[in-house]
Structures are given as structure tokens and as C-alpha cells.
Write a protein that holds these residues in place. Structure first.
Motif, PDB file in Angstrom:
ATOM      1  N   GLN A   6     -11.207   0.379  -4.717  1.00  0.00           N
ATOM      2  CA  GLN A   6     -11.707   0.254  -6.086  1.00  0.00           C
ATOM      3  C   GLN A   6     -11.331  -1.109  -6.638  1.00  0.00           C
ATOM      4  OE1 GLN A   6     -13.422   2.842  -7.753  1.00  0.00           O
ATOM      5  NE2 GLN A   6     -13.404   3.769  -5.718  1.00  0.00           N
ATOM      6  N   LEU A  36      -5.798   6.904 -11.417  1.00  0.00           N
ATOM      7  CA  LEU A  36      -6.147   6.449 -10.077  1.00  0.00           C
ATOM      8  C   LEU A  36      -7.055   7.469  -9.405  1.00  0.00           C
ATOM      9  CD1 LEU A  36      -2.574   5.305  -9.245  1.00  0.00           C
ATOM     10  CD2 LEU A  36      -4.555   3.805  -9.127  1.00  0.00           C
ATOM     11  N   SER A  37      -7.972   6.982  -8.598  1.00  0.00           N
ATOM     12  CA  SER A  37      -8.793   7.867  -7.776  1.00  0.00           C
ATOM     13  C   SER A  37      -7.917   8.464  -6.690  1.00  0.00           C
ATOM     14  CB  SER A  37      -9.933   7.084  -7.128  1.00  0.00           C
ATOM     15  OG  SER A  37     -10.734   6.481  -8.103  1.00  0.00           O
ATOM     16  N   ARG A  44      -4.189  -0.665  -8.281  1.00  0.00           N
ATOM     17  CA  ARG A  44      -5.518  -0.053  -8.272  1.00  0.00           C
ATOM     18  C   ARG A  44      -5.621   0.908  -7.095  1.00  0.00           C
ATOM     19  NH1 ARG A  44      -8.472  -2.680  -4.311  1.00  0.00           N
ATOM     20  NH2 ARG A  44      -7.617  -4.670  -3.648  1.00  0.00           N
ATOM     21  N   SER A  45      -6.609   1.766  -7.148  1.00  0.00           N
ATOM     22  CA  SER A  45      -6.892   2.650  -6.017  1.00  0.00           C
ATOM     23  C   SER A  45      -7.481   1.822  -4.891  1.00  0.00           C
ATOM     24  CB  SER A  45      -7.906   3.736  -6.416  1.00  0.00           C
ATOM     25  OG  SER A  45      -7.366   4.583  -7.388  1.00  0.00           O
ATOM     26  N   GLU A  46      -7.101   2.129  -3.670  1.00  0.00           N
ATOM     27  CA  GLU A  46      -7.667   1.424  -2.516  1.00  0.00           C
ATOM     28  C   GLU A  46      -9.177   1.628  -2.509  1.00  0.00           C
ATOM     29  OE1 GLU A  46      -6.073   0.766   1.885  1.00  0.00           O
ATOM     30  OE2 GLU A  46      -6.607   2.853   1.476  1.00  0.00           O
ATOM     31  N   ARG A  49       0.843  -1.192   0.000  1.00  0.00           N
ATOM     32  CA  ARG A  49       0.000   0.000   0.000  1.00  0.00           C
ATOM     33  C   ARG A  49       0.881   1.246   0.000  1.00  0.00           C
ATOM     34  NH1 ARG A  49      -2.229   3.560   3.810  1.00  0.00           N
ATOM     35  NH2 ARG A  49      -4.365   4.193   3.314  1.00  0.00           N
ATOM     36  N   TRP A  84      -1.468   8.083   0.149  1.00  0.00           N
ATOM     37  CA  TRP A  84      -1.605   9.288  -0.671  1.00  0.00           C
ATOM     38  C   TRP A  84      -0.625  10.343  -0.185  1.00  0.00           C
ATOM     39  CZ3 TRP A  84      -3.810  10.678  -5.062  1.00  0.00           C
ATOM     40  CH2 TRP A  84      -4.010  12.027  -5.324  1.00  0.00           C
ATOM     41  N   VAL A 104      -2.932   3.809  -2.810  1.00  0.00           N
ATOM     42  CA  VAL A 104      -2.805   2.908  -3.955  1.00  0.00           C
ATOM     43  C   VAL A 104      -2.386   1.534  -3.454  1.00  0.00           C
ATOM     44  CG1 VAL A 104      -1.590   2.503  -6.132  1.00  0.00           C
ATOM     45  CG2 VAL A 104      -2.140   4.839  -5.431  1.00  0.00           C
ATOM     46  N   THR A 136      -2.749  13.144 -10.417  1.00  0.00           N
ATOM     47  CA  THR A 136      -2.712  11.688 -10.313  1.00  0.00           C
ATOM     48  C   THR A 136      -1.314  11.252  -9.860  1.00  0.00           C
ATOM     49  OG1 THR A 136      -3.298   9.616 -11.415  1.00  0.00           O
ATOM     50  CG2 THR A 136      -2.061  11.212 -12.719  1.00  0.00           C
TER      51      THR A 136
END
Length: 146
Positions: A123, A94-95, A119-121, A40, A43, A99, A53
Motif C-alpha cells: 500500500q 493498516l490493511s 504503511r501496510s506492505e 518489515r 502479520w 507492515v 488491527t
């Protein structure tokens, strides 16, 4: 031969010592066992590119660390293998937020092959797909203790 995996916190400590940039970025090893690992990346504005992003270099670093965590999980925390290639395909933005990188070993031998899904956490959609190969390196013997 696979050995019992160290706890994720132990693998994280090994990763942070071996790749100080992973520690600086705050990469966490969430899980690592059975030839897979999940890492992980929290952010951080410092890792963004224009447009808000996460930057490609940050995602590549996360993928590389996740694959090493997967290797450390099957080698008992002792692995000095070296990345020989890493190819990343950026599929979508990514949102905002943390991540996740999910790595899995595909083949182990003198050359090691794996893939990482990013992927985004929170999602399900994959934002990047990574394939990677590594050269297996036998860890150096630990120095004798007195």
C-alpha cells in the motif's frame, strides 16, 4: 564519519541480538544504507488489538527498530545510541498483512533526529507517522582479542 554499511542481514542480526523482542516478533531489516532503513513486521495475530488491527505498541517498537537500523547503516553496525523520545500519529488502520516502516535520519550530532513512515506492505497510504530523537552514545571499545 559514515562508513560502509553492513548488509541488511548483518544489521538484522545486530538488531535481533540487541532487542530480543524484535527477533520474537520476526522483524526483518529489508534495507539499511545512507541514513535510511526499511523494516518489515510480518502479520501475527499476537500483535493485534481488538478490531483486528496491529497494536500501537507493536508499531512503536517497529518504528524504534527501524530508526536504529538506519543508524546502524551509517555507523558500520556499531551504535549504542538511546531513544529519548518517540511520537507517533496514527493516521489510518493498516490493511491485514505485513507492515513496513521506512526510517530516515534527519540530523545527526549529540542529538539525533529522525522520522519513520509506517504503511501496510503493498500500500502507498501512510498509516502512521513517527518522529523520534535519540541521544548519541559512542560505542564502547571492543575488548582486545588474544
Amino acid at each position: 564519519m559514515d562508513v560502509d554499511p553492513p548488509a541488511p542481514a548483518e544489521i538484522q542480526a545486530i538488531v535481533h541480538a540487541g532487542v530480543p523482542l524484535a527477533a520474537a516478533w520476526g522483524i526483518e531489516v529489508v534495507a539499511a544504507a545512507g541514513g535510511t532503513a526499511t523494516c518489515r513486521l510480518p502479520w501475527q495475530e499476537a500483535l493485534l488489538r481488538p478490531g483486528g488491527t496491529v497494536s500501537g505498541p507493536a508499531l512503536m517498537g517497529l518504528a524504534d527498530v527501524a530508526m536504529w537500523a538506519a543508524l546502524l547503516g551509517v555507523t558500520g553496525g556499531r551504535d549504542e545510541s538511546l531513544t529519548t523520545s518517540l511520537t507517533i500519529h496514527f493516521l489510518r488502520r493498516l490493511s491485514p498483512g505485513a507492515v513496513l516502516a521506512q526510517a530516515r535520519l534527519l540530523k545527526r550530532g549529540r542529538l539525533i533526529y529522525g522520522e519513520v513512515l509506517i504503511r501496510s506492505e503493498g500500500q502507498e497510504e501512510i498509516a502512521a507517522h513517527v518522529t523520534t530523537s535519540w541521544a548519541a552514545v559512542t560505542p564502547r571499545a571492543a575488548p582486545p582479542t588474544r
